[in-house]
Structure formats: C-alpha cells, structure tokens
Scaffold this active site. Sequence first.
Site, PDB file in Angstrom:
ATOM      1  N   ASN A  13       1.009  -1.129  -0.074  1.00  0.00           N
ATOM      2  CA  ASN A  13       0.001  -0.001  -0.111  1.00  0.00           C
ATOM      3  C   ASN A  13       0.868   1.406  -0.027  1.00  0.00           C
ATOM      4  OD1 ASN A  13      -1.730   2.076   0.478  1.00  0.00           O
ATOM      5  ND2 ASN A  13      -2.109   1.596   2.801  1.00  0.00           N
ATOM      6  N   HIS A  98      -9.217   1.020   5.474  1.00  0.00           N
ATOM      7  CA  HIS A  98      -8.022   1.160   6.132  1.00  0.00           C
ATOM      8  C   HIS A  98      -7.905   2.249   7.221  1.00  0.00           C
ATOM      9  CE1 HIS A  98      -3.794   2.452   6.649  1.00  0.00           C
ATOM     10  NE2 HIS A  98      -3.250   1.478   5.977  1.00  0.00           N
ATOM     11  N   GLU A 100      -6.399   4.433   8.349  1.00  0.00           N
ATOM     12  CA  GLU A 100      -6.236   6.090   8.126  1.00  0.00           C
ATOM     13  C   GLU A 100      -7.348   6.542   7.410  1.00  0.00           C
ATOM     14  OE1 GLU A 100      -2.724   5.470   5.535  1.00  0.00           O
ATOM     15  OE2 GLU A 100      -1.458   5.162   7.698  1.00  0.00           O
ATOM     16  N   GLU A 170      -4.874  -5.359  10.786  1.00  0.00           N
ATOM     17  CA  GLU A 170      -3.940  -4.389  10.802  1.00  0.00           C
ATOM     18  C   GLU A 170      -4.191  -3.517  12.087  1.00  0.00           C
ATOM     19  OE1 GLU A 170      -2.065  -3.238   7.082  1.00  0.00           O
ATOM     20  OE2 GLU A 170      -3.894  -1.720   7.318  1.00  0.00           O
TER      21      GLU A 170
HETATM   22  C1  PEP Z   1      -0.365   0.143   6.326  1.00  0.00           C
HETATM   23  O1  PEP Z   1      -0.472   1.331   6.562  1.00  0.00           O
HETATM   24  O2  PEP Z   1      -1.409  -0.529   6.273  1.00  0.00           O
HETATM   25  C2  PEP Z   1       0.652  -0.291   6.949  1.00  0.00           C
HETATM   26  C3  PEP Z   1       0.787  -1.849   7.244  1.00  0.00           C
HETATM   27  O3  PEP Z   1       1.744   0.301   7.246  1.00  0.00           O
HETATM   28  P1  PEP Z   1       3.152  -0.189   7.621  1.00  0.00           P
HETATM   29  O4  PEP Z   1       3.706  -1.323   7.224  1.00  0.00           O
HETATM   30  O5  PEP Z   1       4.137   0.969   7.460  1.00  0.00           O
HETATM   31  O6  PEP Z   1       3.181  -0.255   9.273  1.00  0.00           O
END
Ligand code: PEP
Length: 261
Positions: A13, A98, A100, A170
């Site tokens: 991503n 996600h 964010e 996540e």
């Molecule tokens: C993400 O934002 O989906 C993510 C997993 O970021 P990172 O790998 O930087 O923790």
Amino acid sequence: MNRFKRPVVIAGNWKMYKTNEEAVEFVEDLIPLIEAASSTVYLAVPYTAISLVASQCLGTKIILGAQNMNDHREGAFTGEISGSMLKQAGAQFVILGHSERRQLFHETNEFVNRKVKMALEIGLKPIVCIGETSAEREDGHTIKVLTSQLKHSLAGLNEEQMAQVMLAYEPIWAIGTQQAAMPSVAEEIHFFCRRYLANQYGTGTAEKVLILYGGSVKPDNAGLLLEQNNVDGFLIGTASLSVDSFGEIVNLSKGPLKTKT
Ligand code: PEP
C-alpha cells in the site's frame, strides 16, 4: 480447522507516495526481482499511476489496485473516484476501511460496507481492513471491536460474495510504529477472524478467505509471521516503498503453495 491450502498474497500500500515516474521505475525494478516467488503480489498505487503501471504489469505476477473508492456508481461527488473508473484504469482490487481512512476521514463500518458491496458489484476484489487501537487493546476490547468491524463492514454479504473478499488485520498500534504484532498475537487474531467467518458463512468459505496481517512488516519479521497457520500474507505500508525490502518479503515465499493446518 481442517488442513487446506491457500495462496500467499503480499500486498503493498503506497499511500500518498510515488509520482508516476517513481512508480514506473519501481515496477520495472521489481518485476525481475520476484520472478521466482510463489506468492501473488498486490500493489495499491496512487490513482494517478494505475493506468500507466497497469500496462507494465500485464503478464507479470503483479496485480494492481487502488487504496479507496466511493460507495456510489457515479454522481456529483467532487474529488471522489468510482470503482468502475478504477477498474477501467486497470485496478483489480481495492483497499477498503484502512485505519487511516477510518481515523482521518471518519469512515464508518456502514460506509465501508456500502463500498464493499459496490466493489463486488463492479468486480473489484475488496481488501477489508480491521484493527483495534492501542487503548482498545489495553482495555481488553480487541475482540469486541473486531467483531463489530467484521459484523458491520461485511453485513449483508452472502457466502459467494464473502469468498471474494480478503481481510487485513491491521492493529493500529502496529501501523508505521516499528512494532509489529508478535507472530502468536497475529495468529490468535487471525484464528479468531477465521472462526468468526466459519460461524457466519460456513467453514468452506472461511477456509477460502485470505487473511493478511499489516503493521510494521519488514524483511526481518515477515518470515515468522508468515509461518503462522492463519496468516496468509501481508498488507505492507512503509516496506512496500522500497524495491529491496518489498522484493525480499515477496521472495520469502518460493515453491509450491504453503500448506495450512
Ligand atoms: C499500513 O498502513 O497498511 C501499514 C501496514 O503500514 P506499515 O507497514 O508502514 O506499518
């Protein structure tokens, strides 16, 4: 759960990183590096790079996708993008929900659910993200939060539709923090998700759904995470921005499909 086989998916991503020039260069360098890998590579690039990179990815193991979409087919929604626009540009999947998007843009489970249904209608594979905050984990609410996200983000899907969806666990405390979940923690949650799916959609469907882990995955922690029975791959932010680190993680998986128990 019975023995079964699922493919390994390594998804990147890119978030709001990489100009078209940088995207093309990245993909050009990545393709030869991952030729021998047995995993499938998903890349969620910025909207602006999709059509350009799509032609580069033809005939390779890279599947191209987007990081978000609107829940309507079309309409007066300034600044938004529809699933069919993404599909026509060359996207085959879309990341939805996600953290964010949920935290910075106030996306609710219900909104995510409408997008999941629209993506499926259009023929884009949704990667639906779920995850708890560190406060929720510390207060012992992880399972409650995840159950609610699963229930409401996936509401109304039938078994056939569910089998088209990928989940990404996540934990928000692990995203971009250099503090990935311990493999045993990831496995515990992925097992919980699979059991939830089995209860809702039947074991056959639950065994088909790929559950990716995301949160500070790096070449040095990816191997142990991938050994977990219910970790079917990764959704990777930071480490997907460098060809070397992303390529290294993709190449962890060589040879035939991983056998899961
Ligand atoms: C993400 O934002 O989906 C993510 C997993 O970021 P990172 O790998 O930087 O923790």
